[in-house]
Design a protein around this motif. Structure first.
Motif, short mmCIF file in Angstrom:
data_model
loop_
_atom_site.label_atom_id
_atom_site.label_comp_id
_atom_site.label_asym_id
_atom_site.label_seq_id
_atom_site.Cartn_x
_atom_site.Cartn_y
_atom_site.Cartn_z
N THR A 56 38.33 -8.30 13.30
CA THR A 56 39.76 -7.97 13.19
C THR A 56 39.95 -6.50 12.86
O THR A 56 40.79 -5.82 13.46
CB THR A 56 40.42 -8.85 12.11
OG1 THR A 56 40.24 -10.22 12.46
CG2 THR A 56 41.91 -8.54 11.99
N GLU A 57 39.16 -5.99 11.92
CA GLU A 57 39.26 -4.57 11.53
C GLU A 57 38.90 -3.66 12.70
O GLU A 57 39.55 -2.65 12.94
CB GLU A 57 38.34 -4.30 10.34
CG GLU A 57 38.42 -2.90 9.80
CD GLU A 57 39.76 -2.57 9.17
OE1 GLU A 57 40.12 -1.37 9.17
OE2 GLU A 57 40.47 -3.47 8.69
N GLN A 80 46.71 2.70 13.90
CA GLN A 80 46.76 2.16 12.55
C GLN A 80 45.67 2.74 11.66
O GLN A 80 45.76 2.69 10.46
CB GLN A 80 46.65 0.64 12.58
CG GLN A 80 47.88 -0.03 13.13
CD GLN A 80 47.76 -1.54 13.09
OE1 GLN A 80 46.71 -2.09 12.79
NE2 GLN A 80 48.85 -2.22 13.40
N LYS A 81 44.60 3.22 12.29
CA LYS A 81 43.50 3.81 11.53
C LYS A 81 43.72 5.31 11.45
O LYS A 81 44.05 5.95 12.44
CB LYS A 81 42.16 3.53 12.22
CG LYS A 81 41.77 2.08 12.26
CD LYS A 81 40.44 1.91 12.96
CE LYS A 81 40.07 0.46 13.07
NZ LYS A 81 38.82 0.30 13.81
N LYS A 99 41.75 -3.31 15.31
CA LYS A 99 43.05 -2.72 14.96
C LYS A 99 43.33 -1.55 15.90
O LYS A 99 42.43 -0.78 16.21
CB LYS A 99 43.05 -2.21 13.52
CG LYS A 99 43.23 -3.29 12.50
CD LYS A 99 43.35 -2.69 11.11
CE LYS A 99 43.57 -3.75 10.08
NZ LYS A 99 43.62 -3.17 8.74
N ASN A 122 36.57 -11.02 9.81
CA ASN A 122 37.28 -9.87 9.23
C ASN A 122 36.80 -8.56 9.85
O ASN A 122 37.60 -7.67 10.11
CB ASN A 122 37.09 -9.84 7.71
CG ASN A 122 37.88 -10.93 7.02
OD1 ASN A 122 38.88 -11.42 7.54
ND2 ASN A 122 37.44 -11.32 5.83
N GLN A 123 35.49 -8.44 10.08
CA GLN A 123 34.96 -7.23 10.72
C GLN A 123 35.53 -7.06 12.12
O GLN A 123 35.91 -5.97 12.51
CB GLN A 123 33.43 -7.30 10.82
CG GLN A 123 32.70 -6.95 9.57
CD GLN A 123 31.19 -6.89 9.82
OE1 GLN A 123 30.65 -7.64 10.64
NE2 GLN A 123 30.53 -6.02 9.11
#
Length: 119
Positions: free
Chosen positions: A34-35, A42-43, A38, A31-32
């Motif tokens: 993937t984040e 998107q951020k 991004k 998950n880290q």
């Protein structure tokens, strides 16, 4: 730590978690990763300081200058021959500053030069 170093660290930890058969840690690290990967659009960008003048990054004190055209330049650790911005430019707009500097560089801190003319 820049994005490449962050990725490298997460991948090292991920390999160790897989070897240990630690499913929870593996999922957390995935998950880290993937984040982190991004796309920048998107951020949300950190808020750009409104005032012209000198600013220091929160993580390492890199000195930046916001000029009257809302362009940013790095005033330390670089010179005209070695600019830090993507595309090897001396000046950059805020989105380029945000994509070049690591997340821990923000928020920028206003620097008082003491000369009464900080812009």
């Amino acid at each position: 730590m820049n994005i490449f170093q962050q990725r490298e660290k997460i991948i090292e930890d991920l390999i160790a978690a897989c070897k240990d058969h630690d499913e929870e840690k593996t999922n957390h690290l995935l998950n880290q990763l993937t984040e982190l990967d991004k796309p920048a659009e998107q951020k949300p960008l950190p808020e750009e300081p409104k005032e012209r003048g000198f600013y220091a990054t929160a993580n390492d004190g890199l000195l930046l200058l916001k000029d009257s055209d809302d362009d940013w330049s790095a005033r330390t650790r670089c010179d005209l021959a070695n600019p830090i911005w993507n595309g090897d430019r001396q000046y950059a707009k805020w989105p380029t500053v945000c994509e070049t500097l690591p997340p821990e560089a923000f928020p920028l801190k206003r620097v008082n030069t003491g000369d009464g003319n900080d812009d």
